[in-house]
Motif scaffolding. Sequence first.
Motif, PDB file in Angstrom:
ATOM      1  N   ASP A  55       7.936   4.980  -0.216  1.00  0.00           N
ATOM      2  CA  ASP A  55       6.547   5.457  -0.185  1.00  0.00           C
ATOM      3  C   ASP A  55       5.554   4.421   0.305  1.00  0.00           C
ATOM      4  N   VAL A  56       6.066   3.397   0.968  1.00  0.00           N
ATOM      5  CA  VAL A  56       5.160   2.340   1.384  1.00  0.00           C
ATOM      6  C   VAL A  56       4.653   2.640   2.787  1.00  0.00           C
ATOM      7  N   ARG A  61      -5.218  18.176  -4.611  1.00  0.00           N
ATOM      8  CA  ARG A  61      -6.554  18.298  -5.214  1.00  0.00           C
ATOM      9  C   ARG A  61      -7.637  18.256  -4.142  1.00  0.00           C
ATOM     10  N   PRO A 119     -19.846   7.623  -7.197  1.00  0.00           N
ATOM     11  CA  PRO A 119     -18.685   8.162  -7.917  1.00  0.00           C
ATOM     12  C   PRO A 119     -17.975   9.249  -7.106  1.00  0.00           C
ATOM     13  N   ALA A 120     -16.660   9.205  -7.125  1.00  0.00           N
ATOM     14  CA  ALA A 120     -15.877  10.205  -6.395  1.00  0.00           C
ATOM     15  C   ALA A 120     -15.398  11.279  -7.362  1.00  0.00           C
ATOM     16  N   TYR A 121     -15.515  12.529  -6.948  1.00  0.00           N
ATOM     17  CA  TYR A 121     -14.982  13.620  -7.767  1.00  0.00           C
ATOM     18  C   TYR A 121     -13.467  13.653  -7.612  1.00  0.00           C
ATOM     19  N   SER A 176      -7.378  -7.090  -8.456  1.00  0.00           N
ATOM     20  CA  SER A 176      -6.102  -6.654  -7.861  1.00  0.00           C
ATOM     21  C   SER A 176      -6.024  -6.988  -6.381  1.00  0.00           C
ATOM     22  N   LEU A 205       0.855  -1.185   0.000  1.00  0.00           N
ATOM     23  CA  LEU A 205       0.000   0.000   0.000  1.00  0.00           C
ATOM     24  C   LEU A 205       0.884   1.226   0.000  1.00  0.00           C
ATOM     25  N   GLU A 229     -13.535  -1.062 -14.547  1.00  0.00           N
ATOM     26  CA  GLU A 229     -12.767  -0.539 -13.422  1.00  0.00           C
ATOM     27  C   GLU A 229     -12.921  -1.427 -12.182  1.00  0.00           C
ATOM     28  N   GLN A 230     -14.165  -1.846 -11.901  1.00  0.00           N
ATOM     29  CA  GLN A 230     -14.410  -2.699 -10.741  1.00  0.00           C
ATOM     30  C   GLN A 230     -13.724  -4.055 -10.896  1.00  0.00           C
ATOM     31  N   MET A 255      -5.749  10.557  -7.406  1.00  0.00           N
ATOM     32  CA  MET A 255      -6.405  10.096  -8.639  1.00  0.00           C
ATOM     33  C   MET A 255      -7.762  10.753  -8.788  1.00  0.00           C
ATOM     34  N   ASN A 256      -8.154  11.044  -9.976  1.00  0.00           N
ATOM     35  CA  ASN A 256      -9.518  11.504 -10.224  1.00  0.00           C
ATOM     36  C   ASN A 256      -9.889  11.201 -11.668  1.00  0.00           C
ATOM     37  N   ALA A 316     -10.494  11.350  -5.290  1.00  0.00           N
ATOM     38  CA  ALA A 316     -10.270  10.253  -4.350  1.00  0.00           C
ATOM     39  C   ALA A 316      -8.843  10.318  -3.830  1.00  0.00           C
ATOM     40  N   ASN A 347     -12.658   7.009 -11.073  1.00  0.00           N
ATOM     41  CA  ASN A 347     -13.398   7.192  -9.833  1.00  0.00           C
ATOM     42  C   ASN A 347     -14.857   6.781  -9.936  1.00  0.00           C
ATOM     43  N   GLY A 348     -15.176   5.986 -10.918  1.00  0.00           N
ATOM     44  CA  GLY A 348     -16.514   5.428 -10.967  1.00  0.00           C
ATOM     45  C   GLY A 348     -17.557   6.340 -11.582  1.00  0.00           C
ATOM     46  N   ASN A 349     -17.138   7.310 -12.396  1.00  0.00           N
ATOM     47  CA  ASN A 349     -18.140   8.141 -13.049  1.00  0.00           C
ATOM     48  C   ASN A 349     -18.873   7.310 -14.089  1.00  0.00           C
ATOM     49  N   ILE A 373     -13.462   2.983  -4.153  1.00  0.00           N
ATOM     50  CA  ILE A 373     -13.575   4.261  -4.870  1.00  0.00           C
ATOM     51  C   ILE A 373     -14.424   4.017  -6.119  1.00  0.00           C
ATOM     52  N   GLY A 374     -15.566   4.664  -6.159  1.00  0.00           N
ATOM     53  CA  GLY A 374     -16.422   4.540  -7.337  1.00  0.00           C
ATOM     54  C   GLY A 374     -17.279   3.287  -7.359  1.00  0.00           C
ATOM     55  N   TYR A 433     -17.496   1.352 -15.799  1.00  0.00           N
ATOM     56  CA  TYR A 433     -17.662   1.023 -14.382  1.00  0.00           C
ATOM     57  C   TYR A 433     -17.296  -0.432 -14.118  1.00  0.00           C
ATOM     58  N   LYS A 481     -10.049  -3.559 -10.169  1.00  0.00           N
ATOM     59  CA  LYS A 481      -9.765  -3.287  -8.758  1.00  0.00           C
ATOM     60  C   LYS A 481     -10.034  -4.507  -7.882  1.00  0.00           C
ATOM     61  N   ASP A 494      -2.738  14.102  -5.136  1.00  0.00           N
ATOM     62  CA  ASP A 494      -4.115  13.820  -4.721  1.00  0.00           C
ATOM     63  C   ASP A 494      -4.491  14.647  -3.497  1.00  0.00           C
TER      64      ASP A 494
END
Lengths: 557, 191
Positions: free
Chosen positions: B189-190, A195, A312-314, B81, A185, B74-75, B1-2, A316, B6-8, A307-308, B71, B78, A192
């Motif tokens: 960065d972990v 933002r 939906p996230a504008y 993963s 992770l 993406e799902q 991330m955006n 994240a 992001n699930g739009n 996320i999503g 959607y 994820k 991010d």
Amino acid sequence: MMLTGAQIITEVLIDEGIDKVFGYPGGAVLNIYDALYKSSDRIRHYITSHEQGAAHSADGYARATGRTGVVIATSGPGATNLVTGIATAYLDSSPVLAITGNVGQPLIGKDSFQEVDIIGITMPITKHNYMVKDVTKLADTVREGLMIAASGRPGPVLIDVPKDIQTALCEYTPRQKPVRPAKILKKAAEADLERAAELIVKAQRPFIYAGGGVVIANAAPQLLEFADLIDAPIGLSMMGLSAVPADHPKNLGMTGMHGKFAASKVMSKSDLIIAVGIRFSDRATGSKPEFVRGRRVLHIDIDPAEIGKNIPAYVAVLGDVGDVLSRLNTRLTKQTRLEWEEEINGIRHCPDSRLEMQKGKLTPQAIIEEVRSRAEDDAVIATDVGQHQMWVSQYYRFSAPRTLVTSGGLGTMGFGMGAAIGACIGNNKKRTVLFTGDGSFHMNLNETATAVSNNLPLIVIIMNNNALGMVRQWQTMFFDKRYSNTTLNRKTDFVKLAEAFGAGGYRINNIGELDGVLGKAFGAAGPVIIDAVIDSDEMVLPMIPPGGTINDIILRG
Amino acid sequence: MNGNMNGNTDETTAKKTKFILCLLVRNESGVLTRISGLFARRAFNIDSLSVGETENPLISRITISAFGDEYIREQIIKQLSKLHDVLTIELMDPEKTVLRELLLLKLHVKKGEQNEIMQAASVFRAKIVDLSQSAMILELTGDTPKINAFIEFLVPYGITELCRTGITAVGRGNYILKNIEEENEDGTDVL
């Protein structure tokens, strides 16, 4: 040092800091229980009445302490009895390690006595599961299993150990270096955070929506600092309830289907929802299109798949919510939003926000408030599932994280007894209260024996409405009062039942008896069961019907 | 991330398409069940799945062909993963990927049809791998449209058996599907 597989299991558990385990012995775990017997000075095993209770105990232990709960069960029915407990832990991201025995490898696949494919059965309800087929891999598998359960978004892991692996001999060496996380992770990216900060500064009416992730990440202090800094109100999902003290000025309480009017109303007026450790369950959001109409969502969570997924996230931000919030806090400067505050106060003080139950009657609210006045601030309050659970969520004024132990995602009736026992043991036998209903309690009341055997200071309060209240409520509201199979009319005498188990038993029929009985219960050394008789028609209100919005809210019965 | 991760799910992005995923997974028992089970329980559609060991016997490579809107895509990525045994997952760009499928097809051959079929086979560059008085097995490698066209052509002749392996894919040029675990060895960065 040459050890058997069974000894390796107990050695690794002890090595990794596990000193208490829950479980139930049986044919395929005889060797593990023999190893536990020999190591009983270093690791304590608690036997329950049923494997389901043991699984809930490990889960309750984990929720109350933040440490991984361990449960052991035999093959076949022992393993399948864990399933509801594992699924409950999975839905609420609770770190649990289940260790099951299985028949010896030559017998696997032959439909042998007490053989079941528990790996196949638990695949969809665990973060990961293993069948150990080589004793040389056993130690590392247990270490890795513990690490997977506790890391990232926590959850249950199951390790199935065939009998021949438990008896096989193998050289054991204590672990030299920490086990590497299974999934790396990364820390949230600066871009991010930038933002996110920009979005927060620009928002006119931000609303912080905090969930179970804040409790799990122990991020309550960072969250409160964040709320003060950006001058935004906080609403909580049920799983997030204990994250913020109920009397904190920024806290509006629970949102969602049975949330507070003010919390849901303020949320619906917001232009930015800052969701922290939230997965947007359907019970929490109601209508999803309406939930996001006219507002943006900033989603902070450790699990990328959330996320999503539902909303939906504008923007994240992925990462540990404590880390993300503290880094956001250093970026942000103190803001004030006077107009927003005024609007919030208007909603807070409107008549719809001030609904109270009848006075002078033995109402759920009266019982809960009386318990709160006697319980310590850090006492764990466990619940089962149904109306009583919602009343506790609405009226109990939580003041410390991890003090609410409740099955949110799976909504498991029968969760409470096992979970309260696990929480009580995890907190070194500190007084614990379980609120339950006559329906839920009937499901796993056998665990009263476990509470008695261990002389746990557990107070069980049965809100007895002689009905399956929540289902009955839906039948009242949506099925024209056709009370199909929800009027129980059972003859169980809970006071005699308590006494038969060796626990204290009391009945409260009216409000006048409440104070005296609770006084005795809070003074008792061991478990006490209180049968609190309430009205069958008592409802959980307010209520936003499934898929509805704040405009559909039902405030009065 | 955006933006688009992001699930739009507004109308511009809700178009359903076919897409190809390449995965590196631990070569453990049950890994296929974990992956196919995840598709089933999250109600994702899977068109084909092909799997085989790589040059490293501890690692298998899987190619999945699936169908859905952004959607779903993406799902799927994820959720896959998150599986412990999934080491790498990549959504392949169709423009930059070599896609192949293998078809084995058995025909009942009537007298006088043999030549016609052989001609068609040579146009499609299929091989005849078995031949008897009344039957013929054809082998064809290619991308999905080519294989579909070949099958369509042969339907009138009487197909008695047909099997296809499902798509397998490799990125073009210098692109290499990396094992993310090895990439993270440096630990920067972990959390």
